[in-house]
Scaffold this active site. Structure first.
Site, PDB file in Angstrom:
ATOM      1  N   ARG A  27      -0.944 -29.588  20.445  1.00  0.00           N
ATOM      2  CA  ARG A  27      -1.069 -28.699  19.438  1.00  0.00           C
ATOM      3  C   ARG A  27       0.029 -28.186  18.647  1.00  0.00           C
ATOM      4  O   ARG A  27       1.147 -28.393  19.301  1.00  0.00           O
ATOM      5  CB  ARG A  27      -1.924 -27.554  19.534  1.00  0.00           C
ATOM      6  CG  ARG A  27      -1.407 -26.522  20.933  1.00  0.00           C
ATOM      7  CD  ARG A  27      -0.648 -25.289  20.105  1.00  0.00           C
ATOM      8  NE  ARG A  27       0.170 -24.587  21.093  1.00  0.00           N
ATOM      9  CZ  ARG A  27       1.510 -24.835  21.447  1.00  0.00           C
ATOM     10  NH1 ARG A  27       2.095 -25.721  20.631  1.00  0.00           N
ATOM     11  NH2 ARG A  27       1.938 -24.234  22.293  1.00  0.00           N
ATOM     12  N   GLU A  73       2.174 -16.246  16.663  1.00  0.00           N
ATOM     13  CA  GLU A  73       2.921 -16.462  17.836  1.00  0.00           C
ATOM     14  C   GLU A  73       3.320 -15.246  18.762  1.00  0.00           C
ATOM     15  O   GLU A  73       3.527 -14.382  18.438  1.00  0.00           O
ATOM     16  CB  GLU A  73       4.157 -17.177  17.348  1.00  0.00           C
ATOM     17  CG  GLU A  73       4.719 -18.205  18.380  1.00  0.00           C
ATOM     18  CD  GLU A  73       3.871 -19.504  18.283  1.00  0.00           C
ATOM     19  OE1 GLU A  73       3.023 -19.480  19.276  1.00  0.00           O
ATOM     20  OE2 GLU A  73       4.191 -20.177  17.357  1.00  0.00           O
ATOM     21  N   HIS A  74       2.785 -15.325  20.002  1.00  0.00           N
ATOM     22  CA  HIS A  74       3.028 -14.509  20.992  1.00  0.00           C
ATOM     23  C   HIS A  74       1.898 -13.429  20.594  1.00  0.00           C
ATOM     24  O   HIS A  74       2.073 -12.138  20.850  1.00  0.00           O
ATOM     25  CB  HIS A  74       4.385 -13.774  20.946  1.00  0.00           C
ATOM     26  CG  HIS A  74       5.345 -14.867  21.840  1.00  0.00           C
ATOM     27  ND1 HIS A  74       5.383 -14.873  23.282  1.00  0.00           N
ATOM     28  CD2 HIS A  74       6.408 -15.599  21.247  1.00  0.00           C
ATOM     29  CE1 HIS A  74       6.148 -15.867  23.702  1.00  0.00           C
ATOM     30  NE2 HIS A  74       6.807 -16.263  22.590  1.00  0.00           N
ATOM     31  N   ASP A  92      -1.669 -13.970  20.916  1.00  0.00           N
ATOM     32  CA  ASP A  92      -2.934 -14.600  22.005  1.00  0.00           C
ATOM     33  C   ASP A  92      -2.992 -13.617  23.350  1.00  0.00           C
ATOM     34  O   ASP A  92      -4.114 -13.012  23.521  1.00  0.00           O
ATOM     35  CB  ASP A  92      -2.984 -15.928  22.352  1.00  0.00           C
ATOM     36  CG  ASP A  92      -1.957 -16.653  22.930  1.00  0.00           C
ATOM     37  OD1 ASP A  92      -0.735 -15.833  23.416  1.00  0.00           O
ATOM     38  OD2 ASP A  92      -2.085 -17.908  23.703  1.00  0.00           O
ATOM     39  N   GLY A 129       7.160 -27.962  23.866  1.00  0.00           N
ATOM     40  CA  GLY A 129       6.648 -26.869  22.836  1.00  0.00           C
ATOM     41  C   GLY A 129       5.274 -27.505  22.165  1.00  0.00           C
ATOM     42  O   GLY A 129       4.627 -26.654  21.251  1.00  0.00           O
ATOM     43  N   SER A 177       2.478 -28.158  24.047  1.00  0.00           N
ATOM     44  CA  SER A 177       1.596 -28.006  24.867  1.00  0.00           C
ATOM     45  C   SER A 177       0.799 -29.308  25.423  1.00  0.00           C
ATOM     46  O   SER A 177      -0.265 -29.488  25.428  1.00  0.00           O
ATOM     47  CB  SER A 177       0.385 -27.335  24.400  1.00  0.00           C
ATOM     48  OG  SER A 177      -0.155 -26.417  25.472  1.00  0.00           O
ATOM     49  N   SER A 178       1.951 -29.912  26.132  1.00  0.00           N
ATOM     50  CA  SER A 178       1.329 -31.103  27.104  1.00  0.00           C
ATOM     51  C   SER A 178       0.539 -30.399  28.012  1.00  0.00           C
ATOM     52  O   SER A 178      -0.316 -31.258  28.659  1.00  0.00           O
ATOM     53  CB  SER A 178       2.591 -31.844  27.504  1.00  0.00           C
ATOM     54  OG  SER A 178       3.386 -31.194  28.497  1.00  0.00           O
ATOM     55  N   ASP A 213      -3.605 -22.381  23.578  1.00  0.00           N
ATOM     56  CA  ASP A 213      -3.252 -23.909  23.708  1.00  0.00           C
ATOM     57  C   ASP A 213      -4.564 -24.524  24.127  1.00  0.00           C
ATOM     58  O   ASP A 213      -4.887 -25.608  23.804  1.00  0.00           O
ATOM     59  CB  ASP A 213      -2.088 -24.230  24.710  1.00  0.00           C
ATOM     60  CG  ASP A 213      -0.742 -23.529  24.360  1.00  0.00           C
ATOM     61  OD1 ASP A 213      -0.778 -22.750  23.195  1.00  0.00           O
ATOM     62  OD2 ASP A 213       0.324 -23.586  24.949  1.00  0.00           O
ATOM     63  N   TYR A 244       9.469 -15.355  29.195  1.00  0.00           N
ATOM     64  CA  TYR A 244       7.648 -15.228  28.605  1.00  0.00           C
ATOM     65  C   TYR A 244       7.123 -14.019  29.195  1.00  0.00           C
ATOM     66  O   TYR A 244       6.519 -13.153  28.918  1.00  0.00           O
ATOM     67  CB  TYR A 244       7.137 -16.723  29.023  1.00  0.00           C
ATOM     68  CG  TYR A 244       5.633 -16.771  28.347  1.00  0.00           C
ATOM     69  CD1 TYR A 244       5.452 -17.292  27.105  1.00  0.00           C
ATOM     70  CD2 TYR A 244       4.710 -16.115  28.849  1.00  0.00           C
ATOM     71  CE1 TYR A 244       4.309 -17.249  26.671  1.00  0.00           C
ATOM     72  CE2 TYR A 244       3.319 -15.951  28.370  1.00  0.00           C
ATOM     73  CZ  TYR A 244       3.048 -16.824  27.044  1.00  0.00           C
ATOM     74  OH  TYR A 244       2.153 -16.706  26.574  1.00  0.00           O
TER      75      TYR A 244
HETATM   76  P1  ADP Z   1       4.626 -28.059  27.167  1.00  0.00           P
HETATM   77  O1  ADP Z   1       3.471 -27.492  27.362  1.00  0.00           O
HETATM   78  O2  ADP Z   1       5.445 -27.419  26.217  1.00  0.00           O
HETATM   79  O3  ADP Z   1       4.793 -29.530  27.243  1.00  0.00           O
HETATM   80  P2  ADP Z   1       4.946 -26.897  29.712  1.00  0.00           P
HETATM   81  O4  ADP Z   1       6.261 -26.912  30.639  1.00  0.00           O
HETATM   82  O5  ADP Z   1       4.126 -25.816  29.663  1.00  0.00           O
HETATM   83  O6  ADP Z   1       5.481 -27.432  28.446  1.00  0.00           O
HETATM   84  O7  ADP Z   1       4.223 -28.164  30.531  1.00  0.00           O
HETATM   85  C1  ADP Z   1       4.945 -29.343  30.728  1.00  0.00           C
HETATM   86  C2  ADP Z   1       4.473 -29.815  32.259  1.00  0.00           C
HETATM   87  O8  ADP Z   1       3.060 -30.245  32.408  1.00  0.00           O
HETATM   88  C3  ADP Z   1       5.200 -31.038  32.867  1.00  0.00           C
HETATM   89  O9  ADP Z   1       6.403 -30.661  33.301  1.00  0.00           O
HETATM   90  C4  ADP Z   1       4.210 -31.559  33.772  1.00  0.00           C
HETATM   91  O10 ADP Z   1       4.439 -31.006  34.971  1.00  0.00           O
HETATM   92  C5  ADP Z   1       2.866 -31.351  33.168  1.00  0.00           C
HETATM   93  N1  ADP Z   1       2.361 -32.562  32.416  1.00  0.00           N
HETATM   94  C6  ADP Z   1       2.187 -32.503  31.361  1.00  0.00           C
HETATM   95  N2  ADP Z   1       1.635 -33.841  31.006  1.00  0.00           N
HETATM   96  C7  ADP Z   1       1.735 -34.588  32.179  1.00  0.00           C
HETATM   97  C8  ADP Z   1       1.629 -35.893  32.539  1.00  0.00           C
HETATM   98  N3  ADP Z   1       1.314 -36.933  31.612  1.00  0.00           N
HETATM   99  N4  ADP Z   1       1.769 -36.355  33.702  1.00  0.00           N
HETATM  100  C9  ADP Z   1       1.980 -35.445  34.722  1.00  0.00           C
HETATM  101  N5  ADP Z   1       2.393 -33.945  34.645  1.00  0.00           N
HETATM  102  C10 ADP Z   1       2.272 -33.880  32.995  1.00  0.00           C
HETATM  103 MG    MG Z   2       2.701 -25.620  28.024  1.00  0.00          MG
END
Ligand code: ADP
Ligand code: MG
Length: 415
Positions: free
Chosen positions: A40, A46-47, A49, A138, A140-141, A186, A236
């Site tokens: 997203r 921001e900050h 939620d 940033g 939100s993976s 997120d 955070y």
């Molecule tokens: P953001 O949410 O901003 O991308 P975060 O530090 O909150 O950063 O989350 C990133 C972490 O999520 C990665 O370091 C990993 O541990 C996990 N992650 C996300 N996507 C994957 C993926 N495809 N495979 C393995 N780990 C993942």
């Molecule tokens: Mg994150």
């Protein structure tokens, strides 16, 4: 309400095909379940939620895909990005002490989802995890991988839950398994996002309201600063605790206040005049209070197609995050300044938790290519000077920019 009741089933797309291909290559068979959940970008709010305020995120067309096939015994989970496989007879029951391994996000969300629907985990499975959301950028993976994991279990055990409830499960996974005390934004947008819409979310009632983003005269441009600062762990939760401290101070005179959501600037000014609140806590709290207001105003301005007014609110949000909440970086500030100088840019601000990551810009559609090219070129020059005087632990990648295409939340592929 105009909200999705169940997870959408969609036709396979490129990301789905990619996950199937990786799965076949890795496990020499075909997956039976393929699901996805997006990253997203937050337009404003921001900050806010974790203080039960308002946020305004958009689900991106970048997403985490999980391809999975149940087996009779044991688990193999492969991450394409980390290039590692968790291979175990039983999935870990507890988060690991110390550093957070990548699979915590996956296993945590799966366990919490299955517990919530009162179903045992599948007795075994093979799974591939892959993502087009940059890790740690940033966008939100983390929520994307959690929501994809929960959605994979939704299909595997055959019990669904309302999207916002699924978001709450994934937030719990982030708290307990990733040890990150985040708010609900997120996970909520990754579960409940809708194509061509942004989502105004009231984090108190957890009521999302979808706002059309179909306008043919604006673009949402994301510019990745490509800089990751070290030693920001804990910043955070420090901010979060400062907000709670402000609440406790205000509560003495206003017992009905439970969160900064309930606080007004006048209440904070009173506390300051009475010498009850220190300057830093005051600045942190006043950011959150004003940001809630900006977020609501932003939704109105967007609905009225008043791009200039909406953009001004974004610049104000940025200034407050920089000066009052102190979560920006010199690189991010530079990108916002550069954007502001461009004809056709209405607004720009840091997006996400801060300390690096991305800038989100609201731009005139006819000018978005020019804004993108000029800002990237100028920012790259600036980055050279940053690299030359690099502090220890500073990681610098290639800066990139792309348009946000408001997309659907979690979905299931028809396989
Ligand atoms: P953001 O949410 O901003 O991308 P975060 O530090 O909150 O950063 O989350 C990133 C972490 O999520 C990665 O370091 C990993 O541990 C996990 N992650 C996300 N996507 C994957 C993926 N495809 N495979 C393995 N780990 C993942
Ligand atoms: Mg994150």
């Amino acid at each position: 309400g105009d909200k999705p009741e169940s997870t959408k089933v969609v036709a396979p797309d490129g990301a789905c095909e990619e996950a199937i291909a990786v799965f076949k290559d890795k496990f020499k068979s075909a997956p039976t379940i393929v699901v996805a959940a997006p990253g997203r970008v937050n337009m404003i709010g921001e900050h806010t939620d974790y203080q039960e305020g308002f946020v305004f995120p958009i689900a991106l067309d970048r997403k985490c895909v999980i391809a999975l096939a149940p087996t009779s015994k044991g688990y193999r989970i492969y991450s394409r990005e980390v290039k590692d496989t968790l291979q175990v007879d039983t999935l870990p029951e507890q988060p690991q002490d110390g550093d957070v391994p990548w699979w915590s996000y996956v296993v945590g969300a799966m366990r919490i989802y299955c517990d919530a629907v009162k179903k045992p985990l599948p007795e075994g499975f093979d799974a591939v995890v892959l993502t087009t959301v940059p890790l740690g950028g940033g966008l939100s993976s983390s929520a994307a991988v959690e929501v994809a994991s929960a959605t994979a279990m939704e299909v595997a055990v055959g019990v669904s839950m309302a999207p916002m409830e699924k978001a709450v499960c994934c937030q719990k996974a982030e708290h307990e398994w990733a040890k990150m005390p985040c708010g609900l934004m997120d996970q909520a947008i990754s579960c409940c996002g809708r194509a061509k819409h942004a989502m105004l979310l009231d984090c108190r009632s957890k009521q999302p309201s979808l706002v059309p983003m179909e306008a043919d005269d604006i673009d949402v441009l994301i510019i990745d600063s490509a800089v990751r600062h070290a030693l920001v762990d804990g910043a955070y939760s420090t901010r979060k605790n400062q907000c709670q401290k402000a609440v406790e101070i205000v509560q003495k005179k206003h017992p009905k206040v439970t969160m900064l959501r309930d606080v007004t600037l006048a209440m904070l000014e009173d506390a300051k005049a009475a010498g009850e609140i220190d300057d830093e806590t005051f600045r942190r709290a006043s950011h959150v209070v004003a940001e809630n207001d900006r977020c609501l105003q932003f939704a109105d301005k967007l609905k009225a197609k008043d791009w200039k007014a909406a953009g001004t609110l974004m610049y104000e949000s940025h200034a407050s995050l920089r000066d009052n909440f102190e979560v920006s970086t010199p690189e991010i500030d530079r990108i916002v300044e550069l954007a502001r100088e461009q004809p056709g840019a209405y607004g720009a601000r840091i997006t996400g938790g801060g300390f690096g990551g991305c800038v989100v810009c609201l731009v005139d559609k006819t000018k978005s290519d020019a804004v993108k090219d000029t800002v990237l070129a100028e920012y790259s020059k600036f980055l050279e000077t940053v690299k030359a005087s690099a502090e220890a632990g500073l990681k610098v990648d290639e800066p990139r920019a792309f348009l946000a295409e408001p997309s659907d939340g979690a979905h299931i592929y028809k396989t």
